[in-house]
Motif scaffolding. Structure first.
Motif, PDB file in Angstrom:
ATOM      1  N   GLN A   1       9.666  -7.919   4.148  1.00  0.00           N
ATOM      2  CA  GLN A   1       8.356  -7.884   4.804  1.00  0.00           C
ATOM      3  C   GLN A   1       7.530  -6.674   4.380  1.00  0.00           C
ATOM      4  O   GLN A   1       6.296  -6.753   4.348  1.00  0.00           O
TER       5      GLN A   1
ATOM      6  N   GLN B   1       5.509  -7.412   1.330  1.00  0.00           N
ATOM      7  CA  GLN B   1       4.597  -8.499   1.683  1.00  0.00           C
ATOM      8  C   GLN B   1       3.396  -7.952   2.444  1.00  0.00           C
ATOM      9  O   GLN B   1       2.245  -8.296   2.164  1.00  0.00           O
ATOM     10  N   GLN B   2       3.682  -7.096   3.413  1.00  0.00           N
ATOM     11  CA  GLN B   2       2.610  -6.516   4.211  1.00  0.00           C
ATOM     12  C   GLN B   2       1.758  -5.565   3.393  1.00  0.00           C
ATOM     13  O   GLN B   2       0.528  -5.539   3.532  1.00  0.00           O
TER      14      GLN B   2
END
Length: 584
Positions: free
Chosen positions: A326, A329-330
């Motif tokens: 994540q 991705q963030q």
């Protein structure tokens, strides 16, 4: 209780019914496969604990639980284990009555483990039924010193139905010896723990004894080399320690400090009770069955807690992996949002772009006359441009726009890489990976060139849009006044404002530039077409940016995938434990 005869251990009573022979082995195989499929590649806080627990559970399933569940009538395996120098091999030789295993003279002793069995029981041990990872060896070949082998010795001195296994030291300074000792002990129906009058209180043996209690393994204790004048005192102290730890009823045998025979044996009188007790177990099928079933049931009872622990630790790994995924991705999503904002907030319409725009339209007076009348201003611009060359100013403005867009993309990509690497350093399991792959802390090598190509390709897309939209308008005076390049750069210019063209009421030179470009294009294509074209130009740029950022983000995903390998993404242990429980 101090053993004084040859009777079997009276405390070893049945604790459950015999497991269902048709269902239990299949359920255990399912559990073994689930444990094998569970890995702990990330260096989370409890990763070492998880790996050790997985290894211990897997070894006991392979080495003991599954083979014993499949063959309850196989000989009882008594593993003789203990501390360094406790006299295990001497004890085994003395019990058997012949030299079947070689005592170590130098410490640590590295050699094959020796399993002694009756000749009629050979078929139980020559196959991979138990300890399948250890190669079988017979005789006194060079392989006798390889700890990865199991040396088989057939002796008529060992009664049928019983086998003795001389294990390495549980506290050896060689880690491979310690690991093998623990593995062999987990494969035992009965652990004969050998210690001495000077070492019986050592921490390591008691740690393993606690594990034996926890797993339900049957235990007998041999206190070796006890001085006669200290016999009662040592006995009483050891008895208290055994009672405190739940082993108060385990058979205990004391061997007095003695002079060994010329063949290295203990006096027969010192091993008579031990030999007799083992013989009675071998001769009494019911007593032997009680020991086997009790140990098997204890091992089966321990599966749920150990399996649930692995479940929890496996979930910890999955959570860490998800968090590591994540983070980039963030970061790259935020970078894309930053680019979206940068191409709409007018920030690209300043600096070098503004200077080149002024060069392109001869701005000064034009901007001052913006509110005096857009139509009149537009005619003046068209008239002015008819009389001078436009190729070079258009190219300069296009280059300035190209440089500004490229810098915007590179800056946000670098920020995303830095943010992702920083997040990995603070995420469980991420720090060692980012330390190993420091290149992830910045945009990939050659990323700048990729951005340059992408922006040029986008500018080509805009020019194609202009050609397609112009159609028959290409011959009009207004179109000819600016040309394909000039109209394309003006379309790029107005794409970089929040509303596809700022209103004339907005202040600032950059805003005025966008308004002027919009009005000039509206004179050629009409206001609706300009809005549609500018929105499409922005969308095409963001699509190319998304592709670039996704490729950058995939660097993190590839590294993470390489590091964690084929780690399970779901829970297979829970259903397998339920199947074992249902089959018992």
């Amino acid at each position: 209780m101090w053993a004084s005869g040859v009777a079997a251990d009276s405390r070893l009573l049945p604790v459950s019914q015999v497991p269902d022979p048709s269902r239990l082995p299949a359920a255990l195989d399912q559990l073994r496969a689930a444990v094998e499929g569970t890995h702990f590649p990330l260096e989370t806080p409890r990763a070492e604990q998880a790996r050790a627990g997985r290894g211990d559970l897997l070894n006991q399933l392979r080495d003991y639980i599954i083979p014993r569940a499949n063959s309850l009538d196989a000989p009882l395996l008594a593993v003789v284990g203990g501390s360094t120098g406790a006299g295990k091999s001497t004890l085994v030789n003395s019990i058997v009555g012949e030299t079947v295993t070689t005592p170590g003279v130098l410490r640590p002793t590295t050699r094959a483990s020796t399993l002694i069995h009756h000749p009629d029981d050979a078929h139980w041990f020559t196959t991979k039924r138990i300890l399948p990872e250890l190669a079988r060896l017979t005789g006194d070949s060079a392989g006798a010193h390889d700890p990865n082998t199991l040396r088989l010795v057939a002796s008529v001195s060992v009664p049928r139905g019983l086998a003795l296994l001389d294990a390495p030291d549980i506290d050896s300074v060689v880690s491979a010896n310690r690991d093998l000792a623990r593995q062999l002990l987990s494969a035992a129906d009965l652990w004969i723990f050998v210690t001495t009058a000077t070492r019986y209180a050592d921490a390591v043996p008691w740690e393993l004894l606690q594990q034996a209690i926890h797993r339900g393994t049957s235990v007998a204790v041999v206190l070796d080399r006890v001085p006669m004048d200290a016999m009662e005192e040592v006995r009483a102290d050891l008895a208290g320690m055994l009672m405190e730890r739940g082993l108060g009823q385990s058979p205990v045998f004391a061997v007095a400090e003695s002079t060994l025979s010329k063949t290295g044996m203990l006096p027969v009188s010192e091993v008579t009770r031990i030999r007799g007790w083992l013989s009675s177990l071998a001769a009494d099928a019911h007593a032997r069955s009680i020991v086997i079933r009790r140990t098997l049931d204890g091992a089966l009872d321990s599966l749920n807690e150990r399996g649930r622990s692995l479940q929890s630790l496996s979930q910890e790994q999955r959570s860490a992996a998800d968090e590591l995924r994540q983070a980039p991705q963030q970061a790259y999503s935020a970078a894309l949002d930053g680019v979206k904002e940068g191409v709409q907030d007018g920030s690209l319409l300043r600096g070098e772009v503004l200077a080149r725009w002024q060069e392109f339209v001869g701005t000064g007076e034009l901007l001052r006359q913006l509110e005096a009348g857009v139509g009149r201003m537009r005619d003046r611009v068209v008239g002015a441009l008819r009389g001078r060359g436009r190729a070079e100013p258009a190219e300069n403005l296009g280059e300035a726009l190209h440089s500004g867009v490229a810098a915007l993309l590179v800056n946000h990509a670098e920020t995303a890489a830095i943010a992702s690497a920083r997040a990995w350093r603070t995420t469980p399991g991420g720090a060692p990976i980012i330390e190993k792959h420091r290149e992830l802390g910045s945009a990939s090598k050659g990323f700048g060139e990729q951005v340059e190509r992408a922006v040029r390709d986008w500018q080509g897309d805009v020019m194609d849009m202009v050609r397609e939209e112009a159609g028959s308008r290409r011959t009009t005076a207004r179109f000819l006044a600016f040309g394909i390049n000039g109209i394309a750069v003006m379309l790029m210019l107005i794409s970089f404002s929040a509303t596809a063209g700022l209103t004339g009421a907005e202040v600032g030179i950059a805003g005025g530039s966008a308004v002027l470009a919009q009005r000039l294009l509206e004179a050629i294509f009409g206001d609706q077409a300009v809005r549609t074209l500018s929105a499409k130009a922005r969308r095409l740029l963001l699509e190319r940016t998304t592709e670039l950022f996704e490729a950058e983000e995939q660097r993190f995903e590839k590294v993470l995938s390489d590091e964690i390998g084929q780690a399970s993404t779901d829970d297979r242990i829970g259903p397998a434990l339920a199947a074992v429980k249902a089959a018992r």
